[in-house]
Each structure stands twice: as structure tokens, then as C-alpha cells.
Scaffold this active site. Structure first.
Site, PDB file in Angstrom:
ATOM      1  N   ASP A   1       0.836  -1.197   0.000  1.00 16.09           N
ATOM      2  CA  ASP A   1       0.000   0.000   0.000  1.00 16.09           C
ATOM      3  C   ASP A   1       0.872   1.249   0.000  1.00 16.09           C
ATOM      4  OD1 ASP A   1      -2.478   1.253  -0.046  1.00 16.09           O
ATOM      5  OD2 ASP A   1      -2.765   1.152   2.123  1.00 16.09           O
TER       6      ASP A   1
ATOM      7  N   HIS B   1      -6.500  -1.285  -8.022  1.00 12.45           N
ATOM      8  CA  HIS B   1      -6.943  -2.115  -6.887  1.00 12.45           C
ATOM      9  C   HIS B   1      -8.456  -2.220  -6.848  1.00 12.45           C
ATOM     10  CE1 HIS B   1      -8.887  -2.153  -2.934  1.00 12.45           C
ATOM     11  NE2 HIS B   1      -8.058  -3.159  -2.674  1.00 12.45           N
TER      12      HIS B   1
ATOM     13  N   HIS C   1      -5.510  -5.741   0.686  1.00 15.56           N
ATOM     14  CA  HIS C   1      -5.575  -4.480  -0.051  1.00 15.56           C
ATOM     15  C   HIS C   1      -4.212  -4.108  -0.634  1.00 15.56           C
ATOM     16  CE1 HIS C   1      -6.610  -0.170  -0.690  1.00 15.56           C
ATOM     17  NE2 HIS C   1      -5.422   0.068  -0.175  1.00 15.56           N
TER      18      HIS C   1
END
Length: 363
Positions: A170, A256, A270
Site C-alpha cells: 500500500d 486495486h 488491499h
């Protein structure tokens, strides 16, 4: 030109901080609504109760697993029934985003306590809302950042290292998305233009990952806190949190969001999907090969996905990937912060090219 940078009210990071949580938060209120998972309660419930003692009202409420509108509304009703005046979210990104959303609607302070360093969500004035089935729904933009972010490094070190690595994925996007948004003259998540401080933090975030990422991952494999762990947790949480929000998002996070349409990717975190989105964005930009190879090397070194196979997409169908591409380019998506026009066809091509680069790098 108006420039804006936004920050949490206070950031606290250290070992054993959950045992001192009352000292950190008691100025915010007198009755605490603690949103936590069942497993989180088993791990941290006793430490939190011991810190607060018997003189402060606390209520533990179990999270149902998804940051959805239905879950937010359920928790708002519970919050009102308990008569609390502060919300504390303890856990991973979806718990934290849910706690922020409930606090926003109920107009009360919120304390964010990440027990994993898997996303840059903790510091932000943003909640990512999903459907009950885990498909991206919308961003909920909040008027202020959390009143406090408190991180216990012992909790981070005792979580699976895959979660820390997902946080690196991330955070990996922070520099590249802020850079692209700045080139495009796009506004940041605060609705203004980025400050030099935000851009510097985004760059520091990337440098920290490249220099400290593998060392931190190996330390957490052994369940220990080292200087590298401290630096990477700060990069994943604070530097990336401020960097993405005050710098801006672009293609990587939009990719994403598109990938959430493929059921096989739901098992990935994520940040793992964002890391692949970084590669797709670099292809869209036609970035220099040495920059792409540095990202590929880092991802392979720490264990982030660089191919569709590693995203659990075993059968690559044009129809599925076009669905991803179209969702990535949906109205209002951050992909339109790129400094050039991007179409679903461009994204489809870039996904296949990024996958080929990932496969080629492993040879």
C-alpha cells in the site's frame, strides 16, 4: 493556489502502548465504545481492560467483518444504545475505517489503534466503503482526521509478517501516485494542491521501504521489534497516510478497486493488490525500465505479487480483465489524476504488460 496538508491529531508509536491506552485517551471522554474483532478481543482485550481499570466505562463491540453501509448503521445503533462518547477502533483497516465512519456520523472523537501495519488507512480522513460481499462501493471523505492514532509495536511484530508486507504494498504506491497527481496538477484528498512537505513524506516513504523493508519483514518473521520494524511501521502508517492523502491518489489504487470485481482476488490483502496496481501505473506512464525493475526487485524480495497468477487469477480472460479495466475507469475514480487521458483499453493493455514484466523478471 491553495495548498493543504492534513494530519491526525496525535500519532503515538511504541512498544507496550496498549497497556497505557487509558493515559493516552482519557482526555477525550469518559465512556469508550471499543470496536474490535473476536480474535482481536482474545489478543488485546485483557490489556485494554487492565489499562482502563474499573473506574472508566468501556464497552467492547464485535465487528462483523466488512466496512459496509449496513455494518456502519448497525454500529451507530449500538453506539447510541451504549451511551458512549468516544469510539476506539482496534484492529485492521476495515475495522478502523468503520470506526471512523461511525464517529463521523455520530459526531464524536475517534481513536484508531492498528494492530497490524497492513494499510495506510489509520491516519486518514477517509473510509473505504465496500458492499456486504466485499466489492468496492465508494470513498467516504471525512471532515477531519482521527483524533489519535496509537500503535503498539509489540502487536505489529506478533502479527503475521504477510500483513506488514501488505502494508508495504500500500505504501509503495504513495510516491508514484503523488508524483503523477502533481504532474497532472490534480488536487489532493483534502481538495487542494499538495504541499512540499507532503511530497517529501511520500518520497521518504518509498526510500524507507527500499532500504528497510526486507530487514523489517525478516524481523517480524521472528516476532521481534527492531529499528527497521519501527521505520517501516511509520512508513506504512504515518508517511504513507499523510503522503497519499495530502499528495494525492492516481492509477494504482484505481486498479486495486477494479481488481475487487474478480472474486479470486478477495483472498488477497488491499496492499497486495495495490502493489500490482503500482506496476500497472508504471506501465501506463511508460516509466524507465530501471525504475520498474527496482519496484519488481523490491516486491519479489519481500513477497508482494507482481503477476496475475500471484493475484490468484489463474485463467486470464479478456472479459474479466476488461471488467477490471472498466471499473478502474469508473466515474470519479482516482485514475483520472494521471497526467494524461486513460481509457479502459489502456488499462487492459497495461495489466497484461505488467503481468508479462512480472513473469519475465522471475526468469
Amino acid at each position: 493556489m491553495t495548498k493543504t496538508a492534513i494530519f491526525p491529531g496525535r500519532y503515538v508509536q511504541g512498544s507496550g502502548e496498549l497497556k497505557r491506552i487509558r493515559n493516552h485517551v482519557e482526555h477525550l471522554g469518559s465512556s469508550f465504545f471499543i470496536l474490535i474483532s473476536k480474535s482481536g478481543y482474545k489478543r488485546f482485550g485483557d490489556s485494554i481492560k487492565e489499562s482502563f481499570g474499573g473506574s472508566v466505562k468501556i464497552d467492547f463491540v464485535e465487528f462483523n467483518g466488512e466496512c459496509s453501509k449496513n455494518e456502519i448503521n448497525r454500529l451507530r445503533d449500538e453506539f447510541k444504545a451504549k451511551g458512549s462518547d468516544v469510539i476506539i477502533g482496534v484492529g485492521g483497516g476495515k475495522i478502523l475505517d468503520t470506526a471512523k465512519a461511525v464517529a463521523y456520523y455520530e459526531k464524536v472523537p475517534v481513536v484508531i489503534v492498528p494492530t497490524i501495519a497492513s494499510t495506510d488507512a489509520p491516519c486518514s480522513a477517509l473510509s473505504v466503503i465496500y458492499t456486504d460481499d466485499g466489492i468496492f462501493d465508494e470513498y467516504l471523505f471525512l471532515p477531519k482526521n482521527p483524533d489519535m492514532v496509537l500503535i503498539d509495536l509489540d502487536a505489529i511484530a506478533n502479527a503475521p509478517s504477510r500483513l506488514l508486507v501488505a502494508g508495504m504494498g500500500d505504501a509503495l504506491a504513495t510516491k508514484f501516485e503523488a508524483r503523477a497527481a502533481a504532474k497532472a496538477g490534480a488536487k489532493n484528498m483534502a481538495g487542494a494542491y499538495p504541499t512540499d512537505a507532503a511530497m517529501a513524506l511520500a518520497n521518504l516513504c518509498y526510500e524507507t521501504l527500499i532500504n528497510e523493508g526486507l530487514k523489517a519483514k525478516l524481523a517480524v518473521d521472528k516476532k521481534v521489534v527492531t529499528k527497521s520494524v519501527e521505520k517501516v511501521v511509520e512508513a506504512n502508517t504515518l508517511l504513507s497516510g499523510i503522503g497519499f492523502e495530502s499528495g494525492g491518489l492516481a492509477a494504482a489504487h484505481a486498479i486495486h478497486n477494479g481488481l475487487t470485481a474478480i472474486e479470486e482476488t478477495h483472498e488477497l490483502y488491499h496492499g497486495e493488490k495495490v502493489a500490482f496496481g503500482v506496476l500497472v501505473q508504471l506501465v501506463l506512464e511508460n516509466a524507465p525500465i530501471d525504475e520498474i525493475e527496482e519496484v519488481l526487485y523490491f516486491c519479489n524480495e519481500v513477497g508482494l505479487p507482481t503477476t496475475l497468477k500471484e493475484l490468484n487469477i489463474k485463467e486470464v480472460s479478456k472479459e474479466k480483465l476488461m471488467d477490471v479495466a472498466k471499473l478502474s475507469c469508473a466515474e470519479g475514480e482516482t485514475i483520472f489524476n494521471m497526467p494524461f487521458e486513460v481509457t479502459p483499453e489502456d488499462v487492459y493493455a497495461a495489466i497484461l504488460a505488467a503481468d508479462a514484466l512480472g513473469e519475465n523478471f522471475k526468469l
